[in-house]
Design a protein around this motif. Structure first.
Motif, PDB file in Angstrom:
ATOM      1  N   ALA A 113       0.959  -1.271  -0.030  1.00  0.00           N
ATOM      2  CA  ALA A 113      -0.052  -0.082   0.078  1.00  0.00           C
ATOM      3  C   ALA A 113       0.872   1.416   0.006  1.00  0.00           C
ATOM      4  O   ALA A 113       0.552   2.209  -0.590  1.00  0.00           O
ATOM      5  CB  ALA A 113      -0.877  -0.112   1.497  1.00  0.00           C
ATOM      6  N   LEU A 114       2.001   1.200   0.826  1.00  0.00           N
ATOM      7  CA  LEU A 114       2.718   2.374   0.855  1.00  0.00           C
ATOM      8  C   LEU A 114       4.363   1.840   0.825  1.00  0.00           C
ATOM      9  O   LEU A 114       4.705   0.914   1.282  1.00  0.00           O
ATOM     10  CB  LEU A 114       2.727   3.282   1.967  1.00  0.00           C
ATOM     11  N   LYS A 115       5.266   2.361  -0.017  1.00  0.00           N
ATOM     12  CA  LYS A 115       6.684   2.208   0.050  1.00  0.00           C
ATOM     13  C   LYS A 115       7.340   3.664  -0.183  1.00  0.00           C
ATOM     14  O   LYS A 115       7.148   4.076  -1.123  1.00  0.00           O
ATOM     15  CB  LYS A 115       6.979   1.285  -1.254  1.00  0.00           C
ATOM     16  N   VAL A 116       8.264   3.355   0.990  1.00  0.00           N
ATOM     17  CA  VAL A 116       8.891   5.009   0.895  1.00  0.00           C
ATOM     18  C   VAL A 116      10.385   4.531   0.848  1.00  0.00           C
ATOM     19  O   VAL A 116      11.087   3.662   1.502  1.00  0.00           O
ATOM     20  CB  VAL A 116       8.895   5.460   2.458  1.00  0.00           C
ATOM     21  N   SER A 117      11.149   4.898  -0.083  1.00  0.00           N
ATOM     22  CA  SER A 117      12.588   4.462  -0.402  1.00  0.00           C
ATOM     23  C   SER A 117      13.646   5.801  -0.165  1.00  0.00           C
ATOM     24  O   SER A 117      13.529   6.674  -1.221  1.00  0.00           O
ATOM     25  CB  SER A 117      12.444   3.922  -1.947  1.00  0.00           C
ATOM     26  N   GLY A 118      14.525   5.670   0.655  1.00  0.00           N
ATOM     27  CA  GLY A 118      15.528   6.683   0.739  1.00  0.00           C
ATOM     28  C   GLY A 118      15.006   8.119   0.764  1.00  0.00           C
ATOM     29  O   GLY A 118      15.710   8.996   0.239  1.00  0.00           O
ATOM     30  N   VAL A 119      14.011   8.474   1.361  1.00  0.00           N
ATOM     31  CA  VAL A 119      13.341   9.644   1.472  1.00  0.00           C
ATOM     32  C   VAL A 119      13.930  10.578   2.394  1.00  0.00           C
ATOM     33  O   VAL A 119      14.230  10.399   3.599  1.00  0.00           O
ATOM     34  CB  VAL A 119      12.012   9.737   1.840  1.00  0.00           C
ATOM     35  N   SER A 120      14.346  11.812   2.130  1.00  0.00           N
ATOM     36  CA  SER A 120      14.871  12.858   2.891  1.00  0.00           C
ATOM     37  C   SER A 120      14.079  14.124   2.493  1.00  0.00           C
ATOM     38  O   SER A 120      13.664  14.461   1.383  1.00  0.00           O
ATOM     39  CB  SER A 120      16.449  13.070   2.650  1.00  0.00           C
ATOM     40  N   LYS A 121      14.322  14.888   3.550  1.00  0.00           N
ATOM     41  CA  LYS A 121      13.796  16.368   3.484  1.00  0.00           C
ATOM     42  C   LYS A 121      14.550  17.370   4.219  1.00  0.00           C
ATOM     43  O   LYS A 121      14.652  17.174   5.525  1.00  0.00           O
ATOM     44  CB  LYS A 121      12.189  16.512   3.951  1.00  0.00           C
ATOM     45  N   GLU A 122      14.947  18.275   3.286  1.00  0.00           N
ATOM     46  CA  GLU A 122      16.063  19.420   3.941  1.00  0.00           C
ATOM     47  C   GLU A 122      15.106  20.792   4.180  1.00  0.00           C
ATOM     48  O   GLU A 122      14.084  20.866   3.027  1.00  0.00           O
ATOM     49  CB  GLU A 122      17.158  19.568   3.098  1.00  0.00           C
ATOM     50  N   TYR A 123      15.296  21.576   4.918  1.00  0.00           N
ATOM     51  CA  TYR A 123      14.787  23.055   5.062  1.00  0.00           C
ATOM     52  C   TYR A 123      15.977  24.014   5.185  1.00  0.00           C
ATOM     53  O   TYR A 123      16.971  23.619   5.901  1.00  0.00           O
ATOM     54  CB  TYR A 123      13.844  22.994   6.251  1.00  0.00           C
ATOM     55  N   LYS A 124      15.653  25.019   4.614  1.00  0.00           N
ATOM     56  CA  LYS A 124      16.759  25.975   4.727  1.00  0.00           C
ATOM     57  C   LYS A 124      16.219  27.095   5.890  1.00  0.00           C
ATOM     58  O   LYS A 124      15.205  27.551   5.816  1.00  0.00           O
ATOM     59  CB  LYS A 124      16.731  26.826   3.441  1.00  0.00           C
ATOM     60  N   ALA A 125      17.103  27.380   6.737  1.00  0.00           N
ATOM     61  CA  ALA A 125      16.646  28.238   7.869  1.00  0.00           C
ATOM     62  C   ALA A 125      18.064  29.104   7.719  1.00  0.00           C
ATOM     63  O   ALA A 125      19.168  29.170   8.495  1.00  0.00           O
ATOM     64  CB  ALA A 125      16.621  27.700   9.254  1.00  0.00           C
ATOM     65  N   GLY A 126      18.048  30.315   7.185  1.00  0.00           N
ATOM     66  CA  GLY A 126      18.938  31.216   6.669  1.00  0.00           C
ATOM     67  C   GLY A 126      20.037  30.364   6.211  1.00  0.00           C
ATOM     68  O   GLY A 126      19.927  29.599   5.279  1.00  0.00           O
TER      69      GLY A 126
END
Length: 358
Positions: A113-126
């Protein structure tokens, strides 16, 4: 609804008051880190905080959602615009489900139903780069009830937002029902949310001006153009009987208990015949009795409809209802725990032991 714009607006109005992030956090009874995440556009305040936040900053709810001060002469037009943006973002109004894209049947395909593969999330703070989700991979089988646990700020809500297509990953791939959703355009993401996902939130998000019946009917009729009034009535009746809310169908959300509202929210979530239900701290606003009833409702949905559920929670009791638990820390899935036929009490004990080891 632009999350980054809202964050910039909160920061601007706070500074106009002459407050630090810590001072605003103290006034709202939240952590300094929470305020920092709002202002950096990494998350939105909990719905329960909106009235207090608006009062402290001397802004209206429409201005907060718009991320700007609204002149009095433009208030009605801008309020309508903000409302339509909120509806469009969550429901994707305007598109109709084609005959080539019917509601998914309750069969079990070969893929997860769900497959998550090598997921990253970056945010910039200054100048700083914040890694909120760090190379996460896992699968959720069809018909399973999976929980994600972790302390506040560990990245679990960010991960849920990525799966919900509310945000997009910096890298990696997410597949729901076999479909890669990582690079979907916004108009397709809205339709995907509407037709393939169901949502249950901590704050019920029912429309107070509609009865329970009308809330469910609205979700049913949004894309199910094949349904006439008789079929809508039958589907609502079936769902309400399964979830034990038939006696409150003609009542407004403010006339019923919190537990009943959450079960109504479950019925609404099931209306589109979703392949995956995403539940974000669904028991957070409920007492222990109502929380138990809601979690039993999830189990009924899985048994009756083959529903796949992914739930974010910090509560070990709620997690003990799941088939498997993924433990997050510092943006990573550190370990997992499977029920393997254990009772809720045994699994609860195992969860506490695993949490103590992290």
């Amino acid at each position: 609804m632009n999350q980054e714009k809202i964050g910039i607006f909160i920061s601007k109005m706070r500074k106009e008051k002459g407050w630090t992030q810590n001072q605003l956090a103290q006034k709202l009874g939240v952590t300094n880190k929470a305020v920092s995440k709002w202002e950096n556009g990494r998350s939105l305040p909990d719905l329960s905080l909106f009235p207090s936040l608006c009062g402290l900053l001397d802004v209206t709810l429409n201005e907060l959602f718009a991320g700007e001060k609204i002149p009095e002469e433009a208030l009605k037009e801008k309020a309508d615009q903000v409302l339509m943006e909120v509806i469009t973002n969550w429901l994707g109004c305007g598109s109709k489900q084609s005959e080539n894209n019917p509601p998914a049947p309750h069969t079990t395909p070969a893929h997860d139903a769900l497959k998550v593969s090598g997921v990253s999330k970056e945010y910039k703070a200054g100048p700083e780069t914040i890694l909120a989700v760090d190379h996460v991979s896992f699968q959720v089988p069809y018909g399973s009830f999976t929980g994600i646990m972790g302390a506040s700020g560990c990245g679990k809500t960010t991960l849920l937002n990525l799966i919900a297509t509310i945000d997009t990953p910096t890298s990696g791939e997410i597949r729901v029902d076999g479909q890669c959703i990582t690079a979907l355009p916004e108009k397709d993401r809205a339709k995907f949310r509407r037709t393939r996902l169901g949502f249950v939130f901590q704050e019920y998000n029912l429309l107070d001006t509609l009865t329970v019946y009308e809330n469910i009917a609205l979700a049913l009729s949004m894309d199910r153009t094949d349904l006439v009034n008789d079929k809508i009535q039958r589907e609502i009746q079936d769902l309400s009987e399964a979830l034990g809310i038939t006696p409150v169908l003609d009542k407004f959300p403010w006339e019923i208990s919190g537990g009943q509202r959450q079960r109504c929210a479950c019925a609404r979530a099931m209306a589109s015949d979703p392949r995956l239900i995403l539940a974000d701290e669904p028991t957070g606003a409920l007492d222990s009795r109502a929380a138990g009833q809601l979690l039993d409702t999830f189990l009924k949905l899985r048994a009756a409809y083959g529903t796949t559920i992914l739930m974010v929670t910090h509560d070990a009791v709620s997690a003990s209802y799941c088939d498997q638990i993924l433990f997050m820390k510092d943006g990573q899935i550190k370990t997992s725990l499977a029920r393997n036929g254990k009772s809720k009490q045994e699994f609860f004990t195992n969860i506490l032991e695993k949490m103590a080891q992290l």
